[in-house]
Design an enzyme around this catalytic site. Structure first.
Site, PDB file in Angstrom:
ATOM      1  N   GLY A  54       0.781  -1.240   0.000  1.00 47.00           N
ATOM      2  CA  GLY A  54       0.000   0.000   0.000  1.00 47.00           C
ATOM      3  C   GLY A  54       0.803   1.274   0.000  1.00 47.00           C
ATOM      4  O   GLY A  54       0.291   2.341  -0.338  1.00 47.00           O
ATOM      5  N   LEU A  83      -1.207  -8.706   8.862  1.00 44.96           N
ATOM      6  CA  LEU A  83      -0.359  -9.899   8.671  1.00 44.96           C
ATOM      7  C   LEU A  83       0.181 -10.452   9.980  1.00 44.96           C
ATOM      8  O   LEU A  83       0.791 -11.525   9.990  1.00 44.96           O
ATOM      9  CB  LEU A  83       0.790  -9.569   7.707  1.00 44.96           C
ATOM     10  CG  LEU A  83       0.334  -9.276   6.270  1.00 44.96           C
ATOM     11  CD1 LEU A  83       1.425  -8.545   5.486  1.00 44.96           C
ATOM     12  CD2 LEU A  83      -0.060 -10.556   5.544  1.00 44.96           C
ATOM     13  N   SER A 100      17.174  -6.504   5.017  1.00 48.93           N
ATOM     14  CA  SER A 100      17.712  -5.139   5.124  1.00 48.93           C
ATOM     15  C   SER A 100      19.191  -5.227   5.444  1.00 48.93           C
ATOM     16  O   SER A 100      19.618  -6.145   6.151  1.00 48.93           O
ATOM     17  CB  SER A 100      16.997  -4.397   6.261  1.00 48.93           C
ATOM     18  OG  SER A 100      17.638  -3.172   6.513  1.00 48.93           O
ATOM     19  N   TYR A 127      14.152  -5.745  15.294  1.00 49.09           N
ATOM     20  CA  TYR A 127      14.050  -5.591  13.831  1.00 49.09           C
ATOM     21  C   TYR A 127      15.258  -6.239  13.156  1.00 49.09           C
ATOM     22  O   TYR A 127      15.118  -6.965  12.171  1.00 49.09           O
ATOM     23  CB  TYR A 127      13.960  -4.102  13.493  1.00 49.09           C
ATOM     24  CG  TYR A 127      13.893  -3.768  12.013  1.00 49.09           C
ATOM     25  CD1 TYR A 127      12.701  -3.896  11.293  1.00 49.09           C
ATOM     26  CD2 TYR A 127      15.021  -3.288  11.338  1.00 49.09           C
ATOM     27  CE1 TYR A 127      12.646  -3.559   9.939  1.00 49.09           C
ATOM     28  CE2 TYR A 127      14.971  -2.953   9.988  1.00 49.09           C
ATOM     29  CZ  TYR A 127      13.787  -3.089   9.291  1.00 49.09           C
ATOM     30  OH  TYR A 127      13.724  -2.763   7.955  1.00 49.09           O
ATOM     31  N   SER A 128      16.468  -5.994  13.697  1.00 46.37           N
ATOM     32  CA  SER A 128      17.681  -6.579  13.114  1.00 46.37           C
ATOM     33  C   SER A 128      17.638  -8.097  13.189  1.00 46.37           C
ATOM     34  O   SER A 128      18.062  -8.786  12.258  1.00 46.37           O
ATOM     35  CB  SER A 128      18.926  -6.096  13.860  1.00 46.37           C
ATOM     36  OG  SER A 128      19.126  -4.739  13.621  1.00 46.37           O
ATOM     37  N   ALA A 173      14.979  -9.946  13.189  1.00 45.41           N
ATOM     38  CA  ALA A 173      14.018 -10.402  12.169  1.00 45.41           C
ATOM     39  C   ALA A 173      14.652 -10.370  10.778  1.00 45.41           C
ATOM     40  O   ALA A 173      14.515 -11.319   9.996  1.00 45.41           O
ATOM     41  CB  ALA A 173      12.778  -9.515  12.205  1.00 45.41           C
TER      42      ALA A 173
HETATM   43  N1  LIG Z   1      12.990   2.145   3.471  1.00 43.03           N
HETATM   44  C1  LIG Z   1      14.176   1.665   3.797  1.00 43.03           C
HETATM   45  O1  LIG Z   1      15.138   2.422   3.964  1.00 43.03           O
HETATM   46  C2  LIG Z   1      14.394   0.187   3.954  1.00 43.03           C
HETATM   47  C3  LIG Z   1      15.705  -0.241   4.202  1.00 43.03           C
HETATM   48  C4  LIG Z   1      15.951  -1.594   4.350  1.00 43.03           C
HETATM   49  C5  LIG Z   1      14.918  -2.502   4.257  1.00 43.03           C
HETATM   50  N2  LIG Z   1      13.650  -2.075   4.015  1.00 43.03           N
HETATM   51  C6  LIG Z   1      12.606  -3.095   3.933  1.00 43.03           C
HETATM   52  O2  LIG Z   1      11.861  -2.923   2.751  1.00 43.03           O
HETATM   53  C7  LIG Z   1      10.494  -3.273   2.989  1.00 43.03           C
HETATM   54  C8  LIG Z   1       9.585  -2.091   2.650  1.00 43.03           C
HETATM   55  O3  LIG Z   1       9.978  -0.979   3.440  1.00 43.03           O
HETATM   56  P1  LIG Z   1       9.291   0.451   3.280  1.00 43.03           P
HETATM   57  O4  LIG Z   1      10.308   1.441   3.715  1.00 43.03           O
HETATM   58  O5  LIG Z   1       8.634   0.570   1.965  1.00 43.03           O
HETATM   59  O6  LIG Z   1       8.175   0.361   4.444  1.00 43.03           O
HETATM   60  P2  LIG Z   1       6.821   1.208   4.610  1.00 43.03           P
HETATM   61  O7  LIG Z   1       6.599   1.321   6.070  1.00 43.03           O
HETATM   62  O8  LIG Z   1       6.873   2.447   3.815  1.00 43.03           O
HETATM   63  O9  LIG Z   1       5.729   0.230   3.988  1.00 43.03           O
HETATM   64  C9  LIG Z   1       5.395  -0.961   4.651  1.00 43.03           C
HETATM   65  C10 LIG Z   1       3.977  -1.324   4.292  1.00 43.03           C
HETATM   66  O10 LIG Z   1       3.619  -2.479   5.083  1.00 43.03           O
HETATM   67  C11 LIG Z   1       2.329  -2.269   5.623  1.00 43.03           C
HETATM   68  N3  LIG Z   1       2.187  -2.984   6.897  1.00 43.03           N
HETATM   69  C12 LIG Z   1       2.818  -2.722   8.061  1.00 43.03           C
HETATM   70  N4  LIG Z   1       2.389  -3.564   9.016  1.00 43.03           N
HETATM   71  C13 LIG Z   1       1.461  -4.380   8.435  1.00 43.03           C
HETATM   72  C14 LIG Z   1       0.638  -5.439   8.927  1.00 43.03           C
HETATM   73  N5  LIG Z   1       0.672  -5.816  10.213  1.00 43.03           N
HETATM   74  N6  LIG Z   1      -0.188  -6.067   8.051  1.00 43.03           N
HETATM   75  C15 LIG Z   1      -0.260  -5.672   6.766  1.00 43.03           C
HETATM   76  N7  LIG Z   1       0.491  -4.662   6.246  1.00 43.03           N
HETATM   77  C16 LIG Z   1       1.330  -4.015   7.076  1.00 43.03           C
HETATM   78  C17 LIG Z   1       2.243  -0.759   5.847  1.00 43.03           C
HETATM   79  O11 LIG Z   1       0.898  -0.312   5.934  1.00 43.03           O
HETATM   80  C18 LIG Z   1       2.974  -0.222   4.622  1.00 43.03           C
HETATM   81  O12 LIG Z   1       2.108   0.006   3.535  1.00 43.03           O
HETATM   82  C19 LIG Z   1      10.412  -3.690   4.451  1.00 43.03           C
HETATM   83  O13 LIG Z   1      10.559  -5.082   4.557  1.00 43.03           O
HETATM   84  C20 LIG Z   1      11.611  -2.986   5.082  1.00 43.03           C
HETATM   85  O14 LIG Z   1      12.059  -3.634   6.235  1.00 43.03           O
HETATM   86  C21 LIG Z   1      13.363  -0.749   3.867  1.00 43.03           C
END
Ligand SMILES: NC(=O)c1ccc[n+]([C@@H]2O[C@H](COP(=O)([O-])OP(=O)(O)OC[C@H]3O[C@@H](n4cnc5c(N)ncnc54)[C@H](O)[C@@H]3O)[C@@H](O)[C@H]2O)c1
Length: 256
Positions: free
Chosen positions: A22, A72, A150, A163-164, A166
């Protein structure tokens, strides 16, 4: 900077399920798969941003992705979402496990409850979604699973112990499932993003200074954005990476 958009013809008409689609990186992936002509379903807990994304994609491609609202952290909801995606799309040949929440917590502040909560939102559903989708992929002769980890777990960051844990666990999960599902032609790989500047990251954690500091540590001296994950993810989803499984792909601009 406008990122180039590659075309992977084998992804056209392919059933794709993205968790956390989303907003952020997940939303960029939903859009990108839809532009490839894939049939896309995504799960998210947040309705407003998800419905706005459906409208945006429908305007771009003529077809809205299928939004499944679910939390989730609830494993029954994970299973129901997988079944709904298969029923709606006909088959799911690509699963992107992406949903997560990178809450900060000091060592002293972690409780049994907050630890379980973090693993529940950042790790547990990754396994149960794979378990739910694998039989459908087996019946269809194969598939590609992409798990979002990550680089954070390798950077000794003090404020994100759960978080780390996980995100490191996702690498172990990826490799174990690759071993189990390889004979069924199901590939399982992980992507490890670096600092990706999304709207949420800016709102909660990042400052101009922290973005600049990270760029100093990157070989590539620019800000990384959600669209930087699109090419690598499409590649892992497509048959272009048909011999690649059990791997962890780092997309961080070359952090040193
Ligand atoms: N943005 C970064 O810098 C970064 C860096 C390393 C890893 N990541 C990883 O990349 C992935 C995406 O990150 P992002 O920055 O786009 O995150 P974000 O927070 O922008 O998006 C995460 C999405 O997951 C949804 N979500 C959260 N909890 C939920 C639940 N319980 N049930 C259903 N949906 C749920 C949220 O509503 C959101 O739309 C993640 O796995 C994150 O750990 C991101």
């Amino acid at each position: 900077m406008t990122l180039p958009s590659s075309q992977f013809p084998d992804l056209s008409d392919r059933g794709v399920l993205v968790t956390g689609g989303g907003s952020g990186i997940g939303a960029a992936l939903v859009e990108a798969f839809a532009r490839q002509g894939a049939r896309v379903a995504f799960v998210d807990i947040a309705a407003e941003s998800s419905l706005a994304l459906c409208e945006k994609v429908a305007a771009q491609t003529g077809q809205a992705p299928h939004f499944i609202q679910a939390d989730l952290r609830n494993i029954e909801a994970v299973r129901a979402a997988a079944d709904e995606a298969v029923a709606k799309l006909g088959s799911v040949r690509v699963l992107v496990n992406n949903a997560a929440r990178d809450d900060r917590q000091a060592l002293e502040a972690v409780t049994e409850e907050s630890w379980n909560e973090s693993l529940s939102v950042n790790l547990r559903h990754f396994f149960f979604m794979c378990q739910a989708v694998a039989p459908h992929m087996q019946r269809k002769g194969g598939g590609s699973i992409i798990n979002f980890s990550s680089i954070a777990f390798m950077l000794n960051m003090p404020e994100i112990p759960a978080y780390s844990t996980a995100k490191a666990g996702i690498i172990g999960l990826t490799k174990s499932l690759a071993g189990k599902l390889g004979p069924d032609n199901i590939r399982v790989n992980a992507i490890l993003p670096g600092m990706i500047v999304t709207e949420r990251q800016r709102r909660l954690w990042l400052t101009e200074e922290s973005i600049a500091r990270m760029q100093e540590r990157q070989c590539l001296k620019r800000m990384l954005v959600a669209d930087d994950l699109v090419g690598p993810c499409l590649f892992l989803a497509s048959d272009s990476s048909a011999a690649m499984t059990a791997q962890a792909m780092i997309i961080d601009g070359g952090v040193f």
